[in-house]
Each structure stands twice: as structure tokens, then as C-alpha cells.
Motif scaffolding. Structure first.
Motif, PDB file in Angstrom:
ATOM      1  N   ALA A   1      -5.303  13.360   5.819  1.00  0.00           N
ATOM      2  CA  ALA A   1      -4.806  13.718   4.490  1.00  0.00           C
ATOM      3  C   ALA A   1      -5.225  12.690   3.437  1.00  0.00           C
ATOM      4  O   ALA A   1      -5.631  13.050   2.327  1.00  0.00           O
ATOM      5  N   THR A   2      -5.159  11.411   3.798  1.00  0.00           N
ATOM      6  CA  THR A   2      -5.562  10.356   2.859  1.00  0.00           C
ATOM      7  C   THR A   2      -7.049  10.448   2.543  1.00  0.00           C
ATOM      8  O   THR A   2      -7.460  10.303   1.389  1.00  0.00           O
ATOM      9  N   GLY A   3      -7.876  10.685   3.568  1.00  0.00           N
ATOM     10  CA  GLY A   3      -9.308  10.807   3.339  1.00  0.00           C
ATOM     11  C   GLY A   3      -9.650  11.979   2.435  1.00  0.00           C
ATOM     12  O   GLY A   3     -10.488  11.857   1.523  1.00  0.00           O
ATOM     13  N   LEU A   4      -9.014  13.119   2.658  1.00  0.00           N
ATOM     14  CA  LEU A   4      -9.264  14.286   1.808  1.00  0.00           C
ATOM     15  C   LEU A   4      -8.789  14.042   0.378  1.00  0.00           C
ATOM     16  O   LEU A   4      -9.457  14.447  -0.590  1.00  0.00           O
ATOM     17  N   ALA A   5      -7.640  13.393   0.222  1.00  0.00           N
ATOM     18  CA  ALA A   5      -7.144  13.072  -1.122  1.00  0.00           C
ATOM     19  C   ALA A   5      -8.096  12.125  -1.838  1.00  0.00           C
ATOM     20  O   ALA A   5      -8.333  12.246  -3.050  1.00  0.00           O
ATOM     21  N   LEU A   6      -8.656  11.183  -1.103  1.00  0.00           N
ATOM     22  CA  LEU A   6      -9.601  10.230  -1.687  1.00  0.00           C
ATOM     23  C   LEU A   6     -10.863  10.946  -2.155  1.00  0.00           C
ATOM     24  O   LEU A   6     -11.370  10.685  -3.254  1.00  0.00           O
ATOM     25  N   TRP A   7     -11.378  11.838  -1.342  1.00  0.00           N
ATOM     26  CA  TRP A   7     -12.570  12.594  -1.731  1.00  0.00           C
ATOM     27  C   TRP A   7     -12.273  13.496  -2.930  1.00  0.00           C
ATOM     28  O   TRP A   7     -13.097  13.632  -3.842  1.00  0.00           O
ATOM     29  N   ALA A   8     -11.107  14.115  -2.942  1.00  0.00           N
ATOM     30  CA  ALA A   8     -10.732  14.986  -4.054  1.00  0.00           C
ATOM     31  C   ALA A   8     -10.613  14.210  -5.357  1.00  0.00           C
ATOM     32  O   ALA A   8     -10.916  14.727  -6.435  1.00  0.00           O
ATOM     33  N   ALA A   9     -10.188  12.950  -5.280  1.00  0.00           N
ATOM     34  CA  ALA A   9      -9.993  12.142  -6.492  1.00  0.00           C
ATOM     35  C   ALA A   9     -11.305  11.823  -7.195  1.00  0.00           C
ATOM     36  O   ALA A   9     -11.295  11.458  -8.379  1.00  0.00           O
ATOM     37  N   LEU A  10     -12.435  11.967  -6.510  1.00  0.00           N
ATOM     38  CA  LEU A  10     -13.725  11.714  -7.158  1.00  0.00           C
ATOM     39  C   LEU A  10     -14.054  12.793  -8.180  1.00  0.00           C
ATOM     40  O   LEU A  10     -14.867  12.570  -9.077  1.00  0.00           O
ATOM     41  N   ASP A  11     -13.445  13.967  -8.051  1.00  0.00           N
ATOM     42  CA  ASP A  11     -13.612  15.048  -9.034  1.00  0.00           C
ATOM     43  C   ASP A  11     -12.351  15.897  -8.990  1.00  0.00           C
ATOM     44  O   ASP A  11     -12.377  17.048  -8.542  1.00  0.00           O
ATOM     45  N   LEU A  12     -11.255  15.321  -9.438  1.00  0.00           N
ATOM     46  CA  LEU A  12      -9.935  15.919  -9.231  1.00  0.00           C
ATOM     47  C   LEU A  12      -9.802  17.281  -9.900  1.00  0.00           C
ATOM     48  O   LEU A  12      -9.157  18.176  -9.370  1.00  0.00           O
ATOM     49  N   GLN A  13     -10.415  17.450 -11.079  1.00  0.00           N
ATOM     50  CA  GLN A  13     -10.268  18.704 -11.792  1.00  0.00           C
ATOM     51  C   GLN A  13     -10.843  19.880 -11.008  1.00  0.00           C
ATOM     52  O   GLN A  13     -10.331  20.993 -11.084  1.00  0.00           O
ATOM     53  N   ARG A  14     -11.913  19.652 -10.247  1.00  0.00           N
ATOM     54  CA  ARG A  14     -12.563  20.725  -9.504  1.00  0.00           C
ATOM     55  C   ARG A  14     -12.112  20.804  -8.056  1.00  0.00           C
ATOM     56  O   ARG A  14     -12.451  21.779  -7.368  1.00  0.00           O
TER      57      ARG A  14
ATOM     58  N   LYS B   1      -0.104   1.508   7.140  1.00  0.00           N
ATOM     59  CA  LYS B   1      -0.742   1.116   5.884  1.00  0.00           C
ATOM     60  C   LYS B   1      -2.025   1.890   5.621  1.00  0.00           C
ATOM     61  O   LYS B   1      -2.500   1.927   4.491  1.00  0.00           O
ATOM     62  N   TRP B   2      -2.598   2.527   6.669  1.00  0.00           N
ATOM     63  CA  TRP B   2      -3.824   3.302   6.450  1.00  0.00           C
ATOM     64  C   TRP B   2      -3.551   4.648   5.806  1.00  0.00           C
ATOM     65  O   TRP B   2      -4.476   5.448   5.629  1.00  0.00           O
ATOM     66  N   MET B   3      -2.284   4.891   5.416  1.00  0.00           N
ATOM     67  CA  MET B   3      -1.982   6.063   4.597  1.00  0.00           C
ATOM     68  C   MET B   3      -2.317   5.824   3.127  1.00  0.00           C
ATOM     69  O   MET B   3      -2.389   6.774   2.356  1.00  0.00           O
ATOM     70  N   PHE B   4      -2.515   4.558   2.731  1.00  0.00           N
ATOM     71  CA  PHE B   4      -2.871   4.280   1.338  1.00  0.00           C
ATOM     72  C   PHE B   4      -3.908   3.171   1.196  1.00  0.00           C
ATOM     73  O   PHE B   4      -4.545   3.060   0.136  1.00  0.00           O
ATOM     74  N   THR B   5      -4.121   2.352   2.224  1.00  0.00           N
ATOM     75  CA  THR B   5      -5.098   1.269   2.129  1.00  0.00           C
ATOM     76  C   THR B   5      -6.509   1.761   1.816  1.00  0.00           C
ATOM     77  O   THR B   5      -7.222   1.111   1.038  1.00  0.00           O
ATOM     78  N   PRO B   6      -6.990   2.896   2.376  1.00  0.00           N
ATOM     79  CA  PRO B   6      -8.314   3.373   1.972  1.00  0.00           C
ATOM     80  C   PRO B   6      -8.442   3.592   0.471  1.00  0.00           C
ATOM     81  O   PRO B   6      -9.523   3.374  -0.107  1.00  0.00           O
ATOM     82  N   ILE B   7      -7.358   3.990  -0.164  1.00  0.00           N
ATOM     83  CA  ILE B   7      -7.390   4.205  -1.610  1.00  0.00           C
ATOM     84  C   ILE B   7      -7.517   2.878  -2.339  1.00  0.00           C
ATOM     85  O   ILE B   7      -8.312   2.737  -3.288  1.00  0.00           O
ATOM     86  N   LEU B   8      -6.764   1.870  -1.918  1.00  0.00           N
ATOM     87  CA  LEU B   8      -6.903   0.550  -2.523  1.00  0.00           C
ATOM     88  C   LEU B   8      -8.309  -0.006  -2.319  1.00  0.00           C
ATOM     89  O   LEU B   8      -8.880  -0.624  -3.223  1.00  0.00           O
ATOM     90  N   ILE B   9      -8.871   0.209  -1.146  1.00  0.00           N
ATOM     91  CA  ILE B   9     -10.217  -0.280  -0.866  1.00  0.00           C
ATOM     92  C   ILE B   9     -11.221   0.342  -1.826  1.00  0.00           C
ATOM     93  O   ILE B   9     -12.082  -0.345  -2.391  1.00  0.00           O
ATOM     94  N   LEU B  10     -11.142   1.646  -2.031  1.00  0.00           N
ATOM     95  CA  LEU B  10     -12.075   2.297  -2.956  1.00  0.00           C
ATOM     96  C   LEU B  10     -11.884   1.794  -4.381  1.00  0.00           C
ATOM     97  O   LEU B  10     -12.866   1.548  -5.103  1.00  0.00           O
ATOM     98  N   LEU B  11     -10.649   1.631  -4.816  1.00  0.00           N
ATOM     99  CA  LEU B  11     -10.387   1.150  -6.176  1.00  0.00           C
ATOM    100  C   LEU B  11     -10.973  -0.238  -6.397  1.00  0.00           C
ATOM    101  O   LEU B  11     -11.540  -0.523  -7.462  1.00  0.00           O
ATOM    102  N   LEU B  12     -10.827  -1.107  -5.421  1.00  0.00           N
ATOM    103  CA  LEU B  12     -11.321  -2.474  -5.551  1.00  0.00           C
ATOM    104  C   LEU B  12     -12.836  -2.547  -5.378  1.00  0.00           C
ATOM    105  O   LEU B  12     -13.522  -3.266  -6.098  1.00  0.00           O
ATOM    106  N   LEU B  13     -13.359  -1.780  -4.426  1.00  0.00           N
ATOM    107  CA  LEU B  13     -14.793  -1.826  -4.169  1.00  0.00           C
ATOM    108  C   LEU B  13     -15.590  -1.253  -5.336  1.00  0.00           C
ATOM    109  O   LEU B  13     -16.670  -1.746  -5.668  1.00  0.00           O
TER     110      LEU B  13
END
Length: 405
Positions: free
Chosen positions: A161-174, A355-367
Motif C-alpha cells: 500500500a505504501t509503495g502504491l501510494a508513493l507511486w501515485a503521489a508522483l502524479d496524484l491528480q491522474r 516504520k516501513w509503512m512511511f519510511t519509503p515516503i521520507l526517503i523519497l522526499l529527502l532523496l
């Protein structure tokens, strides 16, 4: 408990593995990932699935309990723990899978989450330096990322679910349908985290400047309506009797005293809030490691700490930088999740998984804040010779035939 106990158990496990290869290859194309890289991620994640199998058979774990409960008889559908039991029961009855086969199915869920995580990091680093792209790949292949999402349990589905949400956030409107799928998957295993996702989406849709007023009102109203229905349900599932301040504080104080058994227990009730957040995300540190598994987690934590420091520094130095991803949604969900989990988790072993329910999101934001975008160098024309300068001055083209009058 045996991994397999019949010929069909062996055959079904092989079929699940090869079906996973086909699904991973197809999903890789949807994420813009080549087949070779997709299969490499699948093989890496499956390796940890086998390690996880060995670990729970040797030392015990929740995965064995899920499978035994699911094998014991039919269960009514419910979210959370019994959501995993119900899904595992469907696998046992529908496919006749053994413990190994069930592990491989959940491994496929985690592999899809890993594939989405990797694709998202590649998108935000594709125009960055080779060092940053290699750092992104290193993070994707960290053992902690794949270990906990490779077995039967909530972590595989929540990581998906976190991975899919992260991918969706790259183009959230679509990609609203994709974020809806991510919320539904998270709702199955951790309803309170699904409520946090919905709150993040609601804020992003309501406050995004590029959204038209009509679309903002429509999408925002739907998101708020869903949030109004699911957030109280998530709080009730987590054990909060009512959403008032007193009930929330009572819940936090109660959770700080739970799970205090075992080597990973820490007393967070006497810590300040910043120390609680640091403990949840970055501990154990190398000098706190008491086993080979703790040492591996400590090395991962040091890499995350380095990324956090350098990424935070980059955001402070370039506050006006524009980003592709919807950072309002990502920051909203990540900070809410980090705050709530950091204040209520008193066991580092549990923190390492959750923590891997949200850490991937922090990683993308920082990276995505690190480095600078490489400028595309346009090819330059060679300098004109004196003869060509004369031709250019009088509009003469050397290859043009002269017409007779």
C-alpha cells in the motif's frame, strides 16, 4: 510445522513463484522498469522470503500463528489481524497452498511494493548524478526493506500500500484510482494507517494550487467524506474510545507501557518527543546491536540517518525548489504516521517492521531534495569559415543549383 507436506504443496509453491515472475514483469512495464531489473528485485525479495521462513520456523513468529489460525477453520471477515487470517484462509482453501506457498504469495505482495518503491526513486533521481542514482538503488536493496515484507503478515500488504501510494503521489491528480487501491489495501490490515493516508490525500486535494475550484471541491468533498467515516473507525480499531484530547493522551500513555518485554524494549515514557521520534526511526544504533539481525538493522539505520541529515540540509538550502511529486500529501501522511507511531511504540523490534509503512515516503522526499538536475547539453555548430560567412551574408546555399535566366 513443515514447509510442505505433499506433492501438491511443492507444485503449488512452484506455480506461485513462476506466476509471480509473470506478474512482476507485467507490473515492471507499468512502472517503466525493465524486465531484468524487475526480476532482480523479485529474486532479491524472494531470497529474504526464504530467510524469513527459516527464521520463523527456528525462532517462532506471528507468521506461524497466522497460518495455524487460518488452517483451523473458517473465520468471519474483519480488518487487522483477522484480515490477514481471512486472506490466508482463502489461499489455503482456494489454492491448497502450504506454509511455503502462503509465504510466496505474501512475498509477491511485498515484491510489488518494492518494485513501486524502486520505480518512484528512479523517477525522482533520473536527472540527478550517478552517485545519487546509486544511493537510491542501495536503499532499495537494504535488507530491512525486504525482510519484513517477505512473509505472512500485515507488513507485506502495508508495504505494498505504501509503495502504491508513493507511486501515485508522483502524479496524484491522474492516479486517484491507484491511491484508492492503496487505501483499501491498508484498510484491510491497518485501518488507523488508512485513516492517515486519507487525511493526507484530503489536504493535498484541497490545498493543491494547480487544481481547478470545481475539481478541488469535488475531490476534496469525497476525500473528507471518506475521512469522516474511516478515521473514527481507525481510531476505534487502535483502541481510542473517542477522538478528544483526553482519550488520545490516555491511549498514548497506555501504549507507551505495552510491549516492554524482550531485548528490543525501550522506555519511551520518560523521553522527550524529539528523542521518541529519533528512537523510533534510527535505533538500534551500531553500538546497541546485540545480534547479527540487530547489526544489519543498525547499518540500515545509519544510512537512513545520513540521508536524513543531508536531505534536510538540502531542503533548507533550497527552500524554493520545485518538485514533481505531491509533497503536501507525502509530508502530511509521513509526519502524522511518524508522530503517532513514534509516541506509542516502546519496542524497537516492532518499530523495525512498522516504520516501513512511511519510511519509503521520507526517503523519497529527502532523496529528491539532494543534488541538482543535470542540464541537457545542446550540440553546438562548428564555427563558420570565411567562405561560409560570405555565403550566409548573401543568402547563398552551396548545394543549391543555379537557375538559368
Amino acid at each position: 510445522m513443515a514447509l510442505v507436506s505433499s506433492a501438491w504443496h511443492v507444485i503449488s509453491a512452484i506455480l506461485v513463484f513462476f506466476a509471480g515472475m509473470l506478474l512482476i514483469t507485467w507490473a515492471g512495464r507499468q512502472f517503466g522498469t525493465g524486465s531484468r531489473r524487475s526480476l532482480a528485485l523479485y529474486a532479491w525479495h524472494t531470497l529474504f522470503c526464504l530467510v524469513y521462513c527459516w527464521y520463523v520456523l527456528t525462532y517462532g513468529g506471528d507468521a506461524i500463528g497466522y497460518y495455524r489460525t487460518a488452517s483451523g477453520g473458517a473465520r468471519d471477515f474483519h480488518v487487522g489481524t483477522y484480515g490477514v487470517v481471512y486472506l490466508t484462509r482463502l489461499l489455503i482453501e482456494g489454492l491448497g497452498v502450504s506454509l511455503l506457498g502462503a509465504f510466496l504469495v505474501y512475498n509477491l505482495f511485498g515484491s510489488l511494493g518494492l518494485l513501486a518503491f524502486d520505480a518512484s526513486l528512479r523517477v525522482v533521481t533520473r536527472d540527478k548524478s550517478r552517485t545519487l542514482r546509486r544511493l537510491a538503488t542501495l536503499i532499495v536493496f537494504l535488507p530491512s526493506v525486504s525482510f519484513w515484507s517477505a512473509g505472512i503478515g500485515k507488513d507485506a500488504l502495508s508495504f505494498l500500500a505504501t509503495g502504491l501510494a508513493l507511486w501515485a503521489a508522483l502524479d496524484l491528480q491522474r492516479r486517484i484510482p491507484l491511491i484508492a487501491i492503496a487505501i483499501a489495501i491498508m484498510l484491510l490490515v491497518r485501518p488507523h494507517m488508512a485513516g492517515m493516508l486519507i487525511m493526507g490525500v484530503s489536504l493535498a486535494l484541497l490545498l493543491h494550487p494547480g487544481t481547478s475550484l470545481a475539481r478541488r471541491v469535488l475531490l476534496g468533498s469525497v476525500a473528507l467524506a471518506v475521512a469522516a467515516a474511516l478515521v473514527p473507525f481507525g481510531l476505534e480499531y487502535a483502541g481510542v474510545s473517542s477522538p478528544d484530547t483526553e482519550a488520545l493522551m490516555s491511549y498514548v500513555e497506555g501504549r507507551q507501557g505495552q510491549n516492554m518485554q524482550g531485548g528490543g524494549a525501550v522506555d519511551i515514557s520518560s523521553m522527550s518527543l524529539p528523542m521518541q521520534l529519533f528512537t523510533y526511526l534510527f535505533r538500534p544504533l551500531p553500538f546497541e546491536a546485540h545480534s547479527i539481525f540487530a547489526l544489519a538493522a543498525a547499518v540500515d539505520n545509519m544510512i537512513l540517518l545520513y540521508l536524513f541529515v543531508m536531505g534536510g540540509r538540502a531542503m533548507l538550502r533550497h527552500p524554493g525548489r520545485r518538485y514533481q511529486e505531491n509533497r503536501l500529501f507525502l509530508w502530511s501522511y509521513a509526519l502524522i504516521a511518524w508522530l503517532m507511531l513514534g509516541m506509542t511504540t516502546a519496542n524497537l523490534g516492532i518499530a523495525l517492521r512498522q516504520k516501513w509503512m512511511f519510511t519509503p515516503i521520507l526517503i523519497l522526499l529527502l532523496l529528491s531534495a539532494l543534488g541538482t538536475v543535470r542540464q541537457q547539453v545542446r550540440p553546438t555548430s562548428p564555427p563558420l569559415t570565411p567562405v561560409m560567412q560570405i555565403y550566409q551574408r548573401y543568402g547563398i546555399h552551396p548545394g543549391q543549383q543555379r537557375r538559368e535566366p
